[in-house]
Design a protein around this motif. Structure first.
Motif, mmCIF file in Angstrom:
data_model
loop_
_atom_site.group_PDB
_atom_site.id
_atom_site.type_symbol
_atom_site.label_atom_id
_atom_site.label_comp_id
_atom_site.label_asym_id
_atom_site.label_seq_id
_atom_site.Cartn_x
_atom_site.Cartn_y
_atom_site.Cartn_z
ATOM 1 N N ILE A 79 0.851 -1.183 0.000
ATOM 2 C CA ILE A 79 0.000 0.000 0.000
ATOM 3 C C ILE A 79 0.888 1.235 0.000
ATOM 4 C CG2 ILE A 79 -1.783 1.283 1.251
ATOM 5 C CD1 ILE A 79 -1.323 -2.345 2.024
ATOM 6 N N GLY A 80 0.551 2.209 -0.840
ATOM 7 C CA GLY A 80 1.354 3.425 -0.893
ATOM 8 C C GLY A 80 0.685 4.499 -1.716
ATOM 9 N N ARG A 81 1.392 5.604 -1.917
ATOM 10 C CA ARG A 81 0.858 6.728 -2.697
ATOM 11 C C ARG A 81 1.471 6.738 -4.079
ATOM 12 N NH1 ARG A 81 0.847 12.246 0.626
ATOM 13 N NH2 ARG A 81 -0.488 12.817 -1.131
ATOM 14 N N LEU A 82 0.637 6.992 -5.085
ATOM 15 C CA LEU A 82 1.089 7.061 -6.472
ATOM 16 C C LEU A 82 1.717 8.430 -6.722
ATOM 17 C CD1 LEU A 82 1.186 5.809 -9.326
ATOM 18 C CD2 LEU A 82 -1.055 6.852 -9.737
ATOM 19 N N LEU A 83 2.973 8.426 -7.181
ATOM 20 C CA LEU A 83 3.709 9.664 -7.429
ATOM 21 C C LEU A 83 4.300 9.643 -8.830
ATOM 22 C CD1 LEU A 83 5.677 9.734 -4.045
ATOM 23 C CD2 LEU A 83 3.539 10.930 -4.548
ATOM 24 N N GLN A 84 4.606 10.825 -9.336
ATOM 25 C CA GLN A 84 5.295 10.926 -10.630
ATOM 26 C C GLN A 84 6.562 11.726 -10.426
ATOM 27 O OE1 GLN A 84 3.444 13.196 -13.805
ATOM 28 N NE2 GLN A 84 4.113 11.716 -15.337
ATOM 29 N N GLU A 85 7.686 11.119 -10.780
ATOM 30 C CA GLU A 85 8.972 11.778 -10.651
ATOM 31 C C GLU A 85 9.732 11.676 -11.959
ATOM 32 O OE1 GLU A 85 11.158 10.300 -7.359
ATOM 33 O OE2 GLU A 85 9.679 10.936 -5.851
ATOM 34 N N SER A 86 10.022 12.832 -12.559
ATOM 35 C CA SER A 86 10.763 12.898 -13.833
ATOM 36 C C SER A 86 10.107 12.033 -14.897
ATOM 37 C CB SER A 86 12.220 12.468 -13.629
ATOM 38 O OG SER A 86 12.833 13.255 -12.626
ATOM 39 N N GLY A 87 8.779 12.072 -14.952
ATOM 40 C CA GLY A 87 8.042 11.331 -15.965
ATOM 41 C C GLY A 87 7.863 9.851 -15.654
ATOM 42 N N VAL A 88 8.384 9.403 -14.527
ATOM 43 C CA VAL A 88 8.269 7.993 -14.138
ATOM 44 C C VAL A 88 7.214 7.863 -13.051
ATOM 45 C CG1 VAL A 88 9.479 6.005 -13.175
ATOM 46 C CG2 VAL A 88 10.678 7.566 -14.728
ATOM 47 N N VAL A 102 8.052 1.234 -5.851
ATOM 48 C CA VAL A 102 7.626 0.275 -6.877
ATOM 49 C C VAL A 102 7.314 1.027 -8.168
ATOM 50 C CG1 VAL A 102 5.957 -1.525 -7.470
ATOM 51 C CG2 VAL A 102 6.649 -1.206 -5.077
ATOM 52 N N LEU A 103 7.989 0.643 -9.251
ATOM 53 C CA LEU A 103 7.739 1.274 -10.553
ATOM 54 C C LEU A 103 6.411 0.790 -11.113
ATOM 55 C CD1 LEU A 103 11.285 0.934 -12.177
ATOM 56 C CD2 LEU A 103 10.275 2.984 -11.170
ATOM 57 N N ILE A 104 5.638 1.705 -11.716
ATOM 58 C CA ILE A 104 4.333 1.372 -12.288
ATOM 59 C C ILE A 104 4.339 1.736 -13.770
ATOM 60 C CG2 ILE A 104 1.840 1.693 -12.133
ATOM 61 C CD1 ILE A 104 3.019 0.499 -9.597
ATOM 62 N N PRO A 105 4.314 0.748 -14.677
ATOM 63 C CA PRO A 105 4.218 1.059 -16.102
ATOM 64 C C PRO A 105 2.918 1.807 -16.406
ATOM 65 C CG PRO A 105 4.795 -1.246 -15.745
ATOM 66 C CD PRO A 105 4.396 -0.695 -14.423
ATOM 67 N N GLY A 107 0.637 1.350 -18.541
ATOM 68 C CA GLY A 107 -0.527 0.503 -18.770
ATOM 69 C C GLY A 107 -1.018 -0.230 -17.552
ATOM 70 N N ALA A 108 -0.358 -0.032 -16.416
ATOM 71 C CA ALA A 108 -0.725 -0.775 -15.205
ATOM 72 C C ALA A 108 -1.266 0.139 -14.106
ATOM 73 C CB ALA A 108 0.486 -1.536 -14.682
ATOM 74 N N MET A 109 -1.696 1.355 -14.505
ATOM 75 C CA MET A 109 -2.126 2.326 -13.510
ATOM 76 C C MET A 109 -3.622 2.265 -13.228
ATOM 77 S SD MET A 109 0.143 5.644 -14.498
ATOM 78 C CE MET A 109 -0.968 6.653 -13.553
ATOM 79 N N GLY A 110 -4.391 1.638 -14.108
ATOM 80 C CA GLY A 110 -5.826 1.596 -13.906
ATOM 81 C C GLY A 110 -6.419 2.999 -13.908
ATOM 82 N N GLN A 111 -7.303 3.275 -12.926
ATOM 83 C CA GLN A 111 -7.941 4.586 -12.829
ATOM 84 C C GLN A 111 -7.282 5.490 -11.791
ATOM 85 O OE1 GLN A 111 -10.475 5.303 -14.991
ATOM 86 N NE2 GLN A 111 -10.020 3.259 -15.825
ATOM 87 N N ALA A 112 -6.123 5.107 -11.303
ATOM 88 C CA ALA A 112 -5.484 5.855 -10.225
ATOM 89 C C ALA A 112 -4.999 7.218 -10.699
ATOM 90 C CB ALA A 112 -4.315 5.054 -9.660
ATOM 91 N N GLN A 113 -5.072 8.195 -9.795
ATOM 92 C CA GLN A 113 -4.614 9.550 -10.061
ATOM 93 C C GLN A 113 -3.430 9.870 -9.146
ATOM 94 O OE1 GLN A 113 -5.964 11.438 -12.543
ATOM 95 N NE2 GLN A 113 -7.206 9.609 -12.959
ATOM 96 N N PRO A 114 -2.567 10.804 -9.570
ATOM 97 C CA PRO A 114 -1.404 11.154 -8.739
ATOM 98 C C PRO A 114 -1.820 11.564 -7.326
ATOM 99 C CG PRO A 114 -1.236 12.180 -10.898
ATOM 100 C CD PRO A 114 -2.595 11.577 -10.825
#
Length: 761
Positions: A79-88, A102-105, A107-114
């Protein structure tokens, strides 16, 4: 001196990560944990199963290992928070023991928002030169959503929070009320004015009580009835509800939410002893003499009718004033409540004669608003009504244990062993350092502890002394091997009084019923003990005292399959009790951190609740929140940590900080993710240092609280991001100073008092 060679033998165990990047392997064989340096943790994650080789001893004498094989990856979600760092895109785990994002491709983000809190399932494990990769399995919501801290905690600690479809279907099929067929072969107690006495916010009612005067032997006494919800009538061994209940092992209590052990239809309905409805119960019917000793008892199934749902506050008011408003509202019940108070006083006298340990500690209650935010934190006050119910429940639990023993039937006892030799030695050193004329023997009795607590109750440092007495105690567990209950001074003790919320109590009910029916109760096939149970088993094995010199070796009996099953059940219930406590504390710590974010920069008075080599933990007087005053925030002074006295002492000023020392602090930093609150010492602390210097020049001792001189000390290197000392420290000890005023004190730790429930012991 030559170091002993390390045998490169492989061991298997479970990885336990640490937020600082290193980890440990909890060995399956119960031997000491193996330390894993950060470089060994790059290819593994918290909870993975591995094989390791011990390759050396580290500087602290711990065995240090190298991972030779990854046996299995943990299936637990992250469990954690979805973040975007340098486009990743990545997820930063809420549980810092995982150590890696944990890296998230895409296509594997579903409906999650930053910024949202998500549940991640790993698709690629970590490698020496690569981060773990995963996909988002579930979106929990925004970090500030009401109740989010609970959603995180139940997943973080693996608390089962959804009942199986089979269990819910079985619950729906149960009747809404007691049927005529259910009353067969039961004693009818519907005309007995049994009542429940609980807190204002209670929703499930396990127990009801009634008392009347009675002749006991040749003297006066009382007949005390303790009626407990008969959960075992509706939840049978091996059925769907039973399987779910065993997996949970206990209800988990959070502020404003409970995750029950049983479906709501049972916990708040059919099994709960609600007022003015018939309910099935198991009764412990006792005769107690004027001295508070249990003269005789019997168990039997019954049907009851609660004549009132009373609260502790209401009953305490009635006992104080039998002509007051509350007493007028419950006029018919007042004589029975006075009888209960009389038997309580008798039981209390018996408790004192036994020498049971009874420390009065401050427990807190978090009061939340409608959206789950803390409005205030208040102390829980214990009155005679609380103590009355506690003594009645203790009496019933003791009778249950004795009944099972006399029936020669296996079962689960509530075992509380005496302090270990190491803890006894630490306590002795502490009492000696304070020049107290008390000590404890090699095989201490509860009475020794209680006598020290009573004798020091009026001292200004009584809180400090009582905390040390408490710290020397062991944790109570469930076990089929009866070793007695040290704290309560009982030779045999078990849990009988809360089967709605504790699985061991449900097992005790089943065993008692089988003894009454002259049958044998058999446990179902139980799953293999998991990580928590294995850890607990290791801790329990460490408690075993080595034989004294000259003792004859005793050949241990090999446990049979039945005893092993009961041991597994005890480990499971004990470990899940710990899990529930940890999850509850985590939520309370999160709420307190969020609450204190609104008070950054404000000043409060408080008292030192713990002294360590890296600083002081301080509990605020008005808010009951604990935070850390880092060693670098204690002013320009060189401090030594005295483990015997549990205090920090300044070399230059002689200034001492010990448990109970009053201080004034400012809230300097709050880390919500790390559940940490940092304080800095202000005003009074600086004035005390100046006064200490003046006193020292004048030849008198300077004390902040009770304490004395110290000798032992440890040096601590600053962590990354922390300022180092402004001057070189001496050969041993800690230098305080060198950080600009007003800056955060580095990493601290949030803490909170767990919620108390009657019958917890």
């Amino acid at each position: 001196m030559k170091e002993k060679p390390i045998l490169l033998t492989e061991f298997e165990g479970q990885v336990n990560g640490h937020r600082d990047g290193h980890g440990f392997v909890v060995r399956d064989d119960g031997q000491p944990d193996v330390y894993l340096p950060p470089n060994e943790m790059r290819a593994v994650l918290h909870r993975d199963r591995v094989k390791v080789q011990v390759v050396r001893q580290d500087r602290r004498g711990r065995p240090e290992g190298r991972v030779t094989e990854i046996v299995g990856r943990s299936s637990a979600p992250i469990i954690g928070r979805l973040l975007q760092e340098s486009g990743v895109w990545l997820v930063a785990p809420e549980d810092k023991r995982y150590g890696q994002d944990v890296l998230i491709p895409k296509g594997a983000m579903g409906q999650a928002q930053p910024g949202q809190v998500v549940v991640v399932e790993l698709t690629e494990p970590p490698a020496l030169y690569g981060q773990p990769v995963g996909r988002i399995k579930e979106v929990l919501g925004e970090i500030d959503d009401p109740g989010m801290e609970i959603e995180v905690a139940v997943r973080k600690y693996g608390v089962p929070h959804e009942f199986s479809d089979a269990a819910l279907a079985q619950a729906r099929a149960l009747p809404d009320k007691v049927r005529a067929a259910d009353k067969k072969h039961r004693i009818d107690l519907t005309d007995v004015p049994l009542v429940t006495i609980d807190g204002e916010d209670a929703r499930d009612f396990d127990d009801a009580v009634y008392c009347e005067p009675a002749k006991v032997g040749r003297g006066k006494g009382w007949r005390l009835l303790v009626a407990i919800a008969d959960v075992s009538h509706y939840v049978e061994t091996g059925e769907a509800i039973d399987i779910d209940a065993y997996e949970r092992a206990t209800s988990v209590y959070f502020p404003r939410r409970v995750i029950p052990m049983l479906p709501e239809k049972l916990s708040n309905g059919l099994c709960s002893l609600n007022p003015e409805v018939e309910r099935l119960c198991m009764v412990c019917d006792m005769l107690i003499n004027a001295q508070g000793d249990i003269h005789a008892y019997q168990f039997y199934p019954a049907v009851m009718f609660s004549h009132g749902r009373l609260t502790y506050t209401e009953v305490a008011a009635i006992l104080q004033n039998t002509r007051g408003h509350e007493a007028q509202q419950r006029e018919a019940l007042v004589p029975h409540l006075l009888n209960l108070h009389d038997v309580y006083r008798g039981l209390l006298e018996a408790r004192k004669r036994r020498g049971a340990v009874d420390f009065e500690t401050t427990e807190t209650q978090i009061v939340c608003n409608e959206v789950g935010q803390i409005e205030k934190i208040v102390p829980r006050t214990r009155n005679d009504a609380h103590r009355l119910i506690e003594e009645a429940m203790l009496a019933a639990n003791v009778c249950s244990a004795e009944f099972i023993q006399h029936g020669k039937h296996p079962g689960l006892f509530r075992v509380h062993e005496g302090p270990t030799p190491l803890k006894i030695d630490i306590l002795r050193q502490y009492l000696k350092a304070l020049a107290l004329p008390y000590s404890v023997s090699d095989e201490p009795t509860p009475l020794e502890f209680q006598q020290i607590a009573t004798a020091t109750g009026d001292r200004p440092d009584a809180l400090q002394i009582h905390q040390m007495l408490l710290r020397s105690m062991s944790q109570a567990i469930y076990s089929p091997n009866n070793e007695g209950h040290f704290g309560l001074a009982f030779e045999a003790y078990t849990h009988f009084t809360s089967p709605i919320r504790r699985y061991p109590d449900l097992l005790v009910h089943r065993v008692i019923k089988c003894i009454l029916g002259e049958r044998k109760y058999s446990l179902p096939n139980l799953p293999t003990p998991g990580e928590a149970q294995l850890k607990l088993a290791k801790r329990l094995a460490d408690r075993v005292k080595p034989p004294a010199p000259g003792d004859k070796p005793v050949r241990a009996k090999k446990p049979n399959a039945e005893l092993l099953a009961w041991q597994a059940a005890g480990l499971h219930c004990s470990a899940n009790e710990r899990r529930a406590d940890e999850a509850s504390r985590d939520v309370e710590a999160w709420l307190k951190c969020k609450y204190m974010r609104e008070h950054l920069g404000e000043e409060f008075s408080g008292k030192v609740s713990a002294a360590t080599s890296f600083g002081l933990f301080v509990t605020l007087d008005s808010m009951y929140v604990e935070g850390l005053v880092h060693i670098t925030e204690l002013g320009g002074e060189y401090y030594r940590f005295d483990e015997a006295r549990q205090e920090l002492r300044g070399e230059r000023t002689g200034m001492r900080y010990a448990l109970g020392t009053p201080v004034r602090v400012q809230v300097s930093r709050v880390d919500l993710d790390g559940r940490r609150i940092d304080f800095r010492l202000v005003r009074e602390g600086e004035e005390l240092v100046a006064r200490a210097l003046r006193d020292k020049k004048g030849g008198s001792a300077a004390v902040a609280g009770e304490g004395g001189s110290t000798r032992a000390a440890r040096k601590r290197k600053p962590k990354a991001g922390e300022a180092g000392p402004s001057a070189q420290p001496g050969p041993s000890g800690i230098w305080s100073g060198g950080k600009p005023a007003g800056k955060p004190a580095g990493r601290g730790a949030g803490s909170s008092a767990g919620k108390s429930r009657k019958g917890k012991r």
